[in-house]
Design a protein around this motif. Structure first.
Motif, mmCIF file in Angstrom:
data_model
loop_
_atom_site.group_PDB
_atom_site.id
_atom_site.type_symbol
_atom_site.label_atom_id
_atom_site.label_comp_id
_atom_site.label_asym_id
_atom_site.label_seq_id
_atom_site.Cartn_x
_atom_site.Cartn_y
_atom_site.Cartn_z
ATOM 1 N N THR A 201 37.519 27.084 38.541
ATOM 2 C CA THR A 201 37.603 27.645 37.198
ATOM 3 C C THR A 201 36.428 27.638 36.412
ATOM 4 N N ALA A 202 35.347 27.107 37.124
ATOM 5 C CA ALA A 202 34.222 27.163 36.477
ATOM 6 C C ALA A 202 33.195 27.813 37.130
ATOM 7 N N LEU A 203 33.479 28.631 38.219
ATOM 8 C CA LEU A 203 32.774 29.676 38.690
ATOM 9 C C LEU A 203 32.413 30.815 37.824
ATOM 10 N N ARG A 204 31.054 31.144 37.794
ATOM 11 C CA ARG A 204 30.763 32.263 37.180
ATOM 12 C C ARG A 204 30.386 33.522 38.161
ATOM 13 N N VAL A 205 30.120 34.711 37.469
ATOM 14 C CA VAL A 205 30.043 35.968 38.110
ATOM 15 C C VAL A 205 28.824 35.625 39.206
ATOM 16 N N ARG A 206 27.930 35.266 38.444
ATOM 17 C CA ARG A 206 26.566 35.112 39.316
ATOM 18 C C ARG A 206 26.761 33.835 40.450
ATOM 19 N N HIS A 207 27.859 33.181 40.452
ATOM 20 C CA HIS A 207 28.151 32.231 41.750
ATOM 21 C C HIS A 207 28.416 32.873 42.905
ATOM 22 N N VAL A 208 28.888 34.109 42.803
ATOM 23 C CA VAL A 208 29.840 34.596 43.827
ATOM 24 C C VAL A 208 28.618 35.835 44.499
ATOM 25 N N ASP A 209 28.525 35.543 45.921
ATOM 26 C CA ASP A 209 27.713 36.254 46.697
ATOM 27 C C ASP A 209 28.597 37.135 47.524
ATOM 28 N N MET A 210 28.651 38.430 47.195
ATOM 29 C CA MET A 210 29.594 39.399 47.988
ATOM 30 C C MET A 210 29.177 39.737 49.387
ATOM 31 N N LEU A 211 27.898 39.904 49.558
ATOM 32 C CA LEU A 211 27.262 40.151 50.791
ATOM 33 C C LEU A 211 27.490 39.183 51.811
ATOM 34 N N ARG A 212 27.226 37.921 51.364
ATOM 35 C CA ARG A 212 27.426 36.799 52.325
ATOM 36 C C ARG A 212 28.956 36.083 52.227
ATOM 37 N N ARG A 213 29.818 36.639 51.233
ATOM 38 C CA ARG A 213 31.136 36.054 50.979
ATOM 39 C C ARG A 213 31.155 34.554 50.774
ATOM 40 N N ALA A 259 29.543 40.091 32.569
ATOM 41 C CA ALA A 259 28.247 39.838 32.783
ATOM 42 C C ALA A 259 28.018 38.500 33.757
ATOM 43 N N ARG A 260 26.793 38.426 34.411
ATOM 44 C CA ARG A 260 26.636 37.552 35.362
ATOM 45 C C ARG A 260 27.153 35.987 34.782
ATOM 46 N N GLU A 261 26.993 35.558 33.552
ATOM 47 C CA GLU A 261 27.155 34.467 33.173
ATOM 48 C C GLU A 261 28.573 34.413 32.704
ATOM 49 N N GLN A 262 29.490 35.168 32.700
ATOM 50 C CA GLN A 262 30.794 34.966 32.352
ATOM 51 C C GLN A 262 31.499 34.339 33.570
ATOM 52 N N LEU A 263 32.787 33.726 33.235
ATOM 53 C CA LEU A 263 33.462 33.129 33.964
ATOM 54 C C LEU A 263 34.298 34.239 34.858
ATOM 55 N N LEU A 264 34.350 33.663 36.402
ATOM 56 C CA LEU A 264 34.922 34.703 37.179
ATOM 57 C C LEU A 264 36.435 34.679 36.835
ATOM 58 N N PHE A 265 37.264 33.739 36.866
ATOM 59 C CA PHE A 265 38.558 33.604 36.491
ATOM 60 C C PHE A 265 38.993 33.739 35.100
ATOM 61 N N GLY A 266 40.073 34.301 34.749
ATOM 62 C CA GLY A 266 40.183 34.324 33.272
ATOM 63 C C GLY A 266 39.525 35.580 32.576
ATOM 64 N N ASP A 267 39.583 35.220 31.185
ATOM 65 C CA ASP A 267 38.942 36.583 30.548
ATOM 66 C C ASP A 267 37.400 36.414 30.426
ATOM 67 N N GLY A 268 37.076 35.623 31.050
ATOM 68 C CA GLY A 268 35.367 35.356 31.312
ATOM 69 C C GLY A 268 34.719 34.490 30.125
#
Length: 374
Positions: A201-213, A259-268
């Motif tokens: 729940t602390a993951l942010r959008v910038r923490h996700v690498d879609m290319l490398r999964r 945005a990159r700094e917003q949280l991935l899960f929830g409302d961001g």
């Protein structure tokens, strides 16, 4: 050397006192010994401790556990995460301070501590935590040369509870739970990556690498007293964790418009809080899953982490890979925590050894036959 002298109390009782010089050469005395031998033994102990540089001034042991406890807690607060500090503070307030707060540290006896431990109510974790607080306070007193030894050590403690049953969901059960949950992608993500609730729940959008999964675990959001504290992961180290390809599209959808700094899960903006154990959305999802599957176990969010370990082992993952995925300090820790998942590996070892022995026997027989022909 010191000296031993008798004296008579106001009640007419004969006791003994000892006189000696402390390492700083100042004269001091101790009194209240019932026999001359007791006084002589204490004096010999003092002289030996002086010679070894281990002398402890008895006058420094009059400070109370309450005074040192407050200092000890302040020190712990500065080095522990809120989620780790709160249980210690609770153990101090509920168990340690009421019993020992007013006692001088030098007056506590080993037998008293053992009796207290034996009489504490609660599970082994509660008892061990309360003992750890008292022992930690007295450890500090030993290091500060207020005590020569810690009487709270070497007591008999209740065995750690290793019988708590873990629940491992199957692939189908994970999907059933997700189908009935308010946050289905979060359920799937936890069950297939093994992240702790606070890490996910602390993951942010910038923490996700879609290319490398891959997701980069750099933060941990822990709920303490209804407030979310954000800090480093449990091991204080970041790690990279892979996620299955089928999660790529749902995760990408969660990241849309953020945005990159917003949280991935929830409302961001706000972290998704750990749901209430009695009437939260996760418990409701479990009840709904049980309604369609009579064999569905009563699981908690943390059981999804156990499930991830189980599914990884079933898929043939090496213990080192499981260790890195879960963020354990060592492979030994992973084996210790999930020893039951590797039971089948023992059967595989036995089977492999049997096959190797049979193959070796066949080679030996053929070799001997060849030698006879020659």
């Amino acid at each position: 050397m010191g000296s031993v002298h008798p004296y008579t109390t106001a009640g007419g009782k004969k006791l003994y006192r000892i006189h000696y010089r402390r390492p700083d050469h100042r004269q001091t005395s101790e009194r209240g010994f019932k026999t001359k031998r007791d006084a002589e033994l204490r004096l010999a102990e003092v002289e030996i401790s002086k010679a070894r540089g281990e002398y402890v001034d008895p006058s420094t042991a009059i400070i109370t556990v309450g005074t040192l406890g407050a200092q000890w807690l302040d020190q712990r607060r500065g080095v522990l995460k809120p989620s780790s500090f709160r249980p210690l503070e609770s153990a101090w307030r509920k168990h340690v301070e009421p019993k020992w707060g007013g006692r001088r540290i030098g007056s506590i006896r080993h037998s008293e501590v053992q009796a207290w431990i034996s009489g504490l109510e609660g599970g082994s974790t509660t008892v061990r935590r309360a003992h750890g607080v008292l022992a930690g306070i007295l450890d500090g007193a030993v290091h500060d040369r207020r005590l020569s030894r810690n009487v709270a050590r070497e007591v008999d403690l209740p065995a750690k509870n290793h019988d708590a049953r873990r629940h491992y969901l199957t692939h189908a059960q994970v999907q059933t739970l997700a189908d009935h949950a308010r946050h289905p992608t979060l359920i799937l993500f936890l069950a297939y990556t093994g992240l702790r609730w606070g890490e996910a729940t602390a993951l942010r959008v910038r923490h996700v690498d879609m290319l490398r999964r891959r997701v980069s675990v750099q933060e941990n959001a822990v709920l303490v007293s209804s407030y979310v504290h954000v800090g480093t992961p449990k091991t204080h180290r970041s790690r990279s964790v892979p996620f299955p390809e089928f999660l790529a599209a749902p995760l990408a959808k969660l990241a849309e418009g953020k945005a990159r700094e917003q949280l991935l899960f929830g409302d961001g903006e706000e972290h998704v809080k750990l749901p209430a154990s009695r009437n939260g959305w996760f418990t409701a999802a479990v009840r709904d899953a049980q309604a369609v599957d009579e064999h569905f176990p009563r699981v908690t969010p943390h059981d999804l982490r156990h499930t991830a370990a189980s599914l990884a082992v079933q898929a043939g993952a090496h213990v080192k890979a499981v260790q890195r995925m879960l963020g354990h300090a060592s492979a030994a820790m992973t084996l210790d925590v999930y020893a039951d998942l590797f039971d089948d590996d023992l059967d595989a070892v036995a089977t492999a050894l049997d096959q190797a022995k049979r193959s070796s026997s066949v080679v030996t027989v053929l070799s001997r036959a060849r030698d006879r022909v020659s």
